[in-house]
Each structure stands twice: as structure tokens, then as C-alpha cells.
Design an enzyme around this catalytic site. Structure first.
Site, PDB file in Angstrom:
ATOM      1  N   SER A 199       0.849  -1.178   0.000  1.00 41.12           N
ATOM      2  CA  SER A 199       0.000   0.000   0.000  1.00 41.12           C
ATOM      3  C   SER A 199       0.889   1.233   0.000  1.00 41.12           C
ATOM      4  O   SER A 199       2.078   1.152   0.324  1.00 41.12           O
ATOM      5  CB  SER A 199      -0.907   0.000   1.232  1.00 41.12           C
ATOM      6  OG  SER A 199      -1.765  -1.113   1.217  1.00 41.12           O
ATOM      7  N   ASP A 270      -5.961  -8.346  -1.011  1.00 38.56           N
ATOM      8  CA  ASP A 270      -5.643  -9.713  -1.420  1.00 38.56           C
ATOM      9  C   ASP A 270      -6.287 -10.044  -2.765  1.00 38.56           C
ATOM     10  O   ASP A 270      -5.697 -10.727  -3.606  1.00 38.56           O
ATOM     11  CB  ASP A 270      -6.120 -10.712  -0.363  1.00 38.56           C
ATOM     12  CG  ASP A 270      -5.468 -10.488   0.989  1.00 38.56           C
ATOM     13  OD1 ASP A 270      -4.301 -10.050   1.025  1.00 38.56           O
ATOM     14  OD2 ASP A 270      -6.134 -10.743   2.011  1.00 38.56           O
TER      15      ASP A 270
END
Length: 329
Positions: A199, A270
Site C-alpha cells: 500500500s 488480497d
């Protein structure tokens, strides 16, 4: 006890801790019904990749309890091959997921000393012996215990030496370790990655932020450049609703998020990773990988559960080409 004899090579191999997730639809302190699910970043990716038509294997350790049986049954039902070790002396990990408000979800872990935290170098070695095209690892497993950290380090170094594509998702969890602890473990690990996924607030856990008051975009470019200089082939930056970006030595690619109605953001990262790796397995270029990753992330946030609402391959076209609110008849 182990179960791994005669397993063939797969498209994607991953290992880590899978837990039973008990989900509430409101404050846990108020009581009410809880729904039982399987949770775990690595098994989320394995299930998503299997739904897209690839072969996937998850390796891990479960307790000799109904929770472990539930996890194995659910993964097998999704077409995921399992390579489990059972530790009857330790429990399978459990987490509670509280939908505190429409925009805030809180996780409460009960995994300290769990069977999954005993994942060892021997477990990783046994899993790698079966063969795979991609090895997918996350920082979560490295955070579980010193033993699991050694397993991740061994697997990354061994797979890179054997020429496998090594995918490493930073996946920082503040309830498992501090940022300084994560940085100490993951920075050296990143040099073995073919694909580094993070991220936008996790890049500084695997690269050194540049000095000075540069804006966030320049900082990202500088840190991605460091990673590429270490041998990472692709640095994938997830930005949630702002889309995603990939840095390579040939340039940078951007992709917006697919517009959907968000109802559950858990598991979105994910799902994106699974889409990206699936497209890589299919031989898609960077732009194609980003597009499939964005589609999978959109399915994740617009359906309930970590992975339950993710699409089969034929369903990928349902988003992006179908008007909002459509009913197919």
C-alpha cells in the site's frame, strides 16, 4: 502429522496462517449473531487464484480442532490444494471482525501461540519441493513468530535462487508488530522479490524515504527506484479507492479503481493481488495485470466476506461493462 505425498507442481504456492473469522454486523459488545468464515491473506489469494482457473496450493499449520477442519474443508471446496501439518497441542487461530460502523471495521485477534504461528523452515522446504511457478509471501507470516520469520526468509531466498517468481506483499499489521520491527525484517527480504506489493503507506517498510520535503509522489518514485535497483522487477503500489500503480525499469503504469458500491473493504488488497498474479500467469502485460487486479478489488469491496464474493473467470466481465444496479435475467 503431515499430508503432502505426491502433490504435483502448481501455478501458485503460498503459505501462512489461516484462521476462523467470526464476523458481526454491529458492535461486538452488544452481542448478536456471528457468521463463521475463513480468514488469512495467503489463503485469500489462493482461493481467488483458483476461482480464476489456476492451480493453487496453500501450506500451513492447523490445530487438531474443528476450526482447523473447517478451514481445510473450505479451502478444498474452493479447489485449493492444501498441504497441512496438524499440531494437536495448539489451537487454530481465531479472529473477531466487528462492523463497528458502515465505514469502520475492527479486527480482534486470538492467535498468540496458535498452531499457525509454528510454521517452520521445514514446512516451507516441504512445500517448495512440490514445485510452483509463483511463490506468494506476505509480511503477516513473518510477524507471527521468530520461527515463521525464518520460514519466510528461507522460502524467499530459496525460491529466488531456483528461478521462481517471488511475490511479496508487505501487508503490515500494527496489531502484530511495530513498524520498526517490520522494517527490520522486510527490508532485507525485499531483495529476493520479483514483484513487491505494498500500500502507499507501506513502501517505507522496505525502502528508505528520501531526505527533504518531497511530495508523496516523488517519495514513492524514489523508494520504488531503490527497490528496482535491488533487483525487484515490479513495484506494485495499492491505493485503495484511488487505484493502483506499477513501477518498472521501463516506466510507470497507473490504473483507476473500478467504480462500485462499497460494502466491505476487508480482503480487497488480497483480491487485487490475486488478479494481478492471475494475469501474470496468463501472460498479460503490466496494463492487463493492473486491470484484472482492479476488477478483483472491485468485486471484493462490493460483496461481503474476504473472498466469498470473488468471481470465476467468466464473471470478470460483470463489472466494468454492466450498468450499476443491473439485474441479469
Amino acid at each position: 502429522m503431515t499430508a503432502d505425498a505426491g502433490l504435483p507442481g502448481v501455478d501458485l504456492l503460498t503459505f501462512g496462517e489461516s484462521m476462523v473469522s467470526l464476523r458481526s454486523t454491529g458492535p461486538l459488545s452488544a452481542g448478536g449473531a456471528l457468521a463463521m468464515h475463513v480468514a488469512g491473506a495467503e489463503s485469500n489469494v489462493a482461493a481467488a487464484v483458483a476461482r480464476l482457473g489456476h492451480t493453487a496450493r496453500w501450506a500451513g499449520v492447523v490445530g487438531g480442532d474443528p476450526h482447523g477442519e473447517f478451514i481445510l474443508r473450505q479451502l478444498r471446496a474452493e479447489g485449493v490444494q492444501v498441504q497441512q501439518r496438524e499440531d494437536p497441542s495448539r489451537p487454530t487461530g481465531v479472529m473477531f471482525l466487528e462492523q463497528r460502523t458502515a465505514d469502520v471495521t475492527r479486527a480482534f485477534y486470538y492467535r498468540s501461540g496458535s498452531a499457525g504461528s509454528t510454521l517452520s523452515r521445514e514446512d516451507a522446504d516441504r512445500a517448495l519441493q512440490q514445485g510452483a511457478r509463483i511463490l506468494h509471501l506476505t509480511g503477516i507470516t513473518a510477524a507471527l513468530s521468530p520461527e515463521s520469520r525464518k520460514a519466510v526468509e528461507f522460502a524467499a531466498e530459496r525460491a529466488a535462487a531456483d528461478g521462481l517468481v517471488v511475490s511479496l506483499d508487505v501487508n503490515y499489521r500494527s496489531k502484530l508488530w511495530s513498524r520498526s520491527e517490520a522494517r527490520e525484517a522486510l527490508t532485507p527480504l525485499a531483495r529476493h522479490a520479483t514483484i513487491l506489493i505494498a500500500s502507499d503507506d507501506e513502501l517505507d517498510l522496505v525502502a528508505i524515504p528520501p531526505d527533504g520535503s518531497q511530495d508523496p509522489e516523488m517519495q514513492e518514485v524514489a523508494m520504488a527506484g531503490q527497490l528496482l535497483g535491488l533487483g525487484v522487477r515490479e513495484v506494485v503500489v495499492k491505493r485503495g479507492a484511488a487505484g493502483a500503480c506499477v513501477h518498472t525499469r521501463d516506466g510507470r503504469w497507473e490504473a483507476p479503481a473500478v467504480p462500485v458500491t462499497s460494502i466491505d473493504t476487508v480482503g480487497a488488497g488480497d483480491a487485487f493481488t490475486a488478479g494481478y498474479l492471475s494475469a501474470l500467469l496468463d501472460g498479460e502485460d503490466v496494463a492487463g495485470r493492473l486491470q484484472r487486479g482492479a476488477l478483483m478489488g472491485a468485486f471484493a469491496v462490493s460483496t461481503a466476506g474476504d473472498w466469498e464474493g470473488l468471481p470465476r473467470r467468466a464473471e470478470l466481465a460483470l463489472l466494468g461493462t454492466t450498468p450499476s444496479g443491473t439485474t441479469q435475467r
